[in-house]
Design an enzyme around this catalytic site. Structure first.
Site, mmCIF file in Angstrom:
data_model
loop_
_atom_site.group_PDB
_atom_site.id
_atom_site.type_symbol
_atom_site.label_atom_id
_atom_site.label_comp_id
_atom_site.label_asym_id
_atom_site.label_seq_id
_atom_site.Cartn_x
_atom_site.Cartn_y
_atom_site.Cartn_z
ATOM 1 N N ASN A 172 0.857 -1.185 0.000
ATOM 2 C CA ASN A 172 0.000 0.000 0.000
ATOM 3 C C ASN A 172 0.898 1.241 0.000
ATOM 4 O OD1 ASN A 172 -1.411 2.285 1.111
ATOM 5 N ND2 ASN A 172 -3.102 0.919 1.596
ATOM 6 N N THR A 185 -8.540 3.543 7.834
ATOM 7 C CA THR A 185 -9.767 2.752 7.794
ATOM 8 C C THR A 185 -9.940 2.058 9.149
ATOM 9 O OG1 THR A 185 -9.121 2.356 5.518
ATOM 10 C CG2 THR A 185 -11.050 1.173 6.319
ATOM 11 N N ARG A 225 -9.279 8.120 -1.619
ATOM 12 C CA ARG A 225 -10.323 8.538 -0.677
ATOM 13 C C ARG A 225 -11.134 9.689 -1.250
ATOM 14 N NH1 ARG A 225 -8.934 6.614 4.910
ATOM 15 N NH2 ARG A 225 -10.787 7.746 5.500
ATOM 16 N N HIS A 260 0.990 6.202 1.884
ATOM 17 C CA HIS A 260 1.734 7.142 2.713
ATOM 18 C C HIS A 260 2.962 7.718 2.035
ATOM 19 C CE1 HIS A 260 -1.250 6.823 5.647
ATOM 20 N NE2 HIS A 260 -1.109 5.522 5.751
ATOM 21 N N ARG A 310 -6.879 12.755 0.336
ATOM 22 C CA ARG A 310 -5.853 13.242 1.261
ATOM 23 C C ARG A 310 -4.469 12.688 0.929
ATOM 24 N NH1 ARG A 310 -7.530 10.046 6.745
ATOM 25 N NH2 ARG A 310 -9.522 11.034 6.293
ATOM 26 N N HIS A 359 -3.919 -4.517 7.591
ATOM 27 C CA HIS A 359 -4.047 -3.362 8.483
ATOM 28 C C HIS A 359 -3.165 -3.538 9.714
ATOM 29 C CE1 HIS A 359 -5.505 0.334 10.145
ATOM 30 N NE2 HIS A 359 -6.103 0.554 9.004
ATOM 31 N N GLU A 403 -8.234 0.505 -3.531
ATOM 32 C CA GLU A 403 -9.036 0.496 -2.306
ATOM 33 C C GLU A 403 -10.014 1.655 -2.413
ATOM 34 O OE1 GLU A 403 -6.347 -0.067 1.119
ATOM 35 O OE2 GLU A 403 -7.948 0.986 2.174
ATOM 36 N N HIS A 457 -5.383 3.659 -2.037
ATOM 37 C CA HIS A 457 -6.724 4.026 -1.573
ATOM 38 C C HIS A 457 -7.050 5.433 -2.058
ATOM 39 C CE1 HIS A 457 -9.633 4.344 2.150
ATOM 40 N NE2 HIS A 457 -10.233 4.613 1.007
ATOM 41 N N GLU A 481 -11.045 -9.319 2.733
ATOM 42 C CA GLU A 481 -9.784 -8.977 3.400
ATOM 43 C C GLU A 481 -10.121 -8.822 4.872
ATOM 44 O OE1 GLU A 481 -7.057 -6.260 1.567
ATOM 45 O OE2 GLU A 481 -6.442 -5.457 3.509
#
Ligand code: PXP
Length: 283
Positions: free
Chosen positions: A40, A134, A78, A43, A82, A227, A103, A76, A184
């Protein structure tokens, strides 16, 4: 050793696994399905956006992850954009040599983007504006109709859908009932317990995950997990034969900073030395 301890505790009869979820009979040692790693990159985009420029580039980070052996990339998109932005998704689709797992919330806007973009996979997640990440899994039982429609529409576009849910038998049953091919399992609560050194709650959470993974497999679902995973928790989860994909972001991107910082400092010092050498040559 610690990973094995979790597995042993979770297999004991008083582990606290939810009723109705049978524990795995055994951890098979042969004929295991392989397990994939999805990285992922959200970040990397968080860091880029902190300065508003183009560096670090999440697409470049995705290429580095793939070169190092990652099986897929997760991003992801969103509602508030962000971290990952629309053009990141477009560039990922153009440049990645491995599958993209988008995602997304099951909103009209995101479904339209997914259908237009056609990533290999989409992981449907709940999304709240004020959350940092999440926080929980989807309530598939409560939102069966909308999620069934979303799964149907994405599947019709050739996208493999997974539902991000807690390891709960009702949620797993609902996911299977609406035709999702994969789930998931949210590993966040377990990872938090492990990080906080809470042995007993950690064992209960792990037992819940192991039982849910087994139940989902019995219902014919492909099982992913993610996660909060770090090296120890990823090692432990990878010992569950039902789990065939892990999606990992925050810890790995954070660790990459420290693992990679030494090399970056060396490159910077070398650049400065070259500059000084030029100054000498000019003088
Ligand atoms: N899987 C899903 C569905 C997620 O929402 C997230 C967080 O974006 C992850 C995996 C990765 O979690 P983490 O960044 O904590 O590794």
């Amino acid at each position: 050793m610690i990973a094995l301890e979790f597995i042993r505790q979770s297999m004991s009869s008083d582990s606290g696994a939810p009723a109705g979820c049978a524990m795995p009979q055994e951890l098979q040692l042969s004929g295991l399905p392989s397990i994939r790693l999805g990285i992922n990159i959200d970040h990397v985009a968080t860091l880029r956006n902190a300065r508003g420029g183009r560096h670090p580039d999440p697409v470049h980070a995705a290429e580095v992850a793939i070169a190092a052996g990652a099986d897929s990339i997760t991003a992801h998109l969103r509602e508030d954009r962000r971290h990952i932005r629309d053009d990141d998704i477009e560039r990922l689709m153009e440049r990645l040599s491995k599958p993209l797992n988008l995602e997304m919330a099951a909103t009209r806007e995101m479904i339209d983007i997914a259908v237009a973009t056609r990533p290999h996979a989409a992981c449907l997640v709940p999304e709240k504006r004020e959350e940092r990440t999440t926080e929980g899994g989807l309530d598939v039982v409560e939102h069966k109709k909308e999620l069934a429609d979303a799964v149907g529409e994405l599947t019709a576009a050739g996208i493999r859908v997974s539902l991000f849910i807690a390891s709960d038998e009702h949620q797993i049953e609902a996911a299977a009932a609406i035709g999702a091919p994969a789930i998931e399992i949210h590993t966040g609560a377990w990872c938090d317990a492990v990080t906080a050194g809470e042995g007993a709650p950690g064992a209960v959470e792990f037992a819940r995950i192991a039982a849910g993974a087994e139940y989902a497999r019995r219902l014919g679902l492909e099982v992913h997990a993610g996660h909060g995973l770090d090296y120890l928790t990823a090692e432990t989860i990878a010992a569950l034969p039902q789990v065939v994909e892990l999606n990992i972001g925050h810890f790995l991107i954070g660790d990459a900073l420290t693992i990679g910082l030494g090399g970056a400092v060396e490159r910077m010092l070398a650049a400065m030395r070259r500059g000084r050498a030029m100054a000498k040559a000019i003088a």
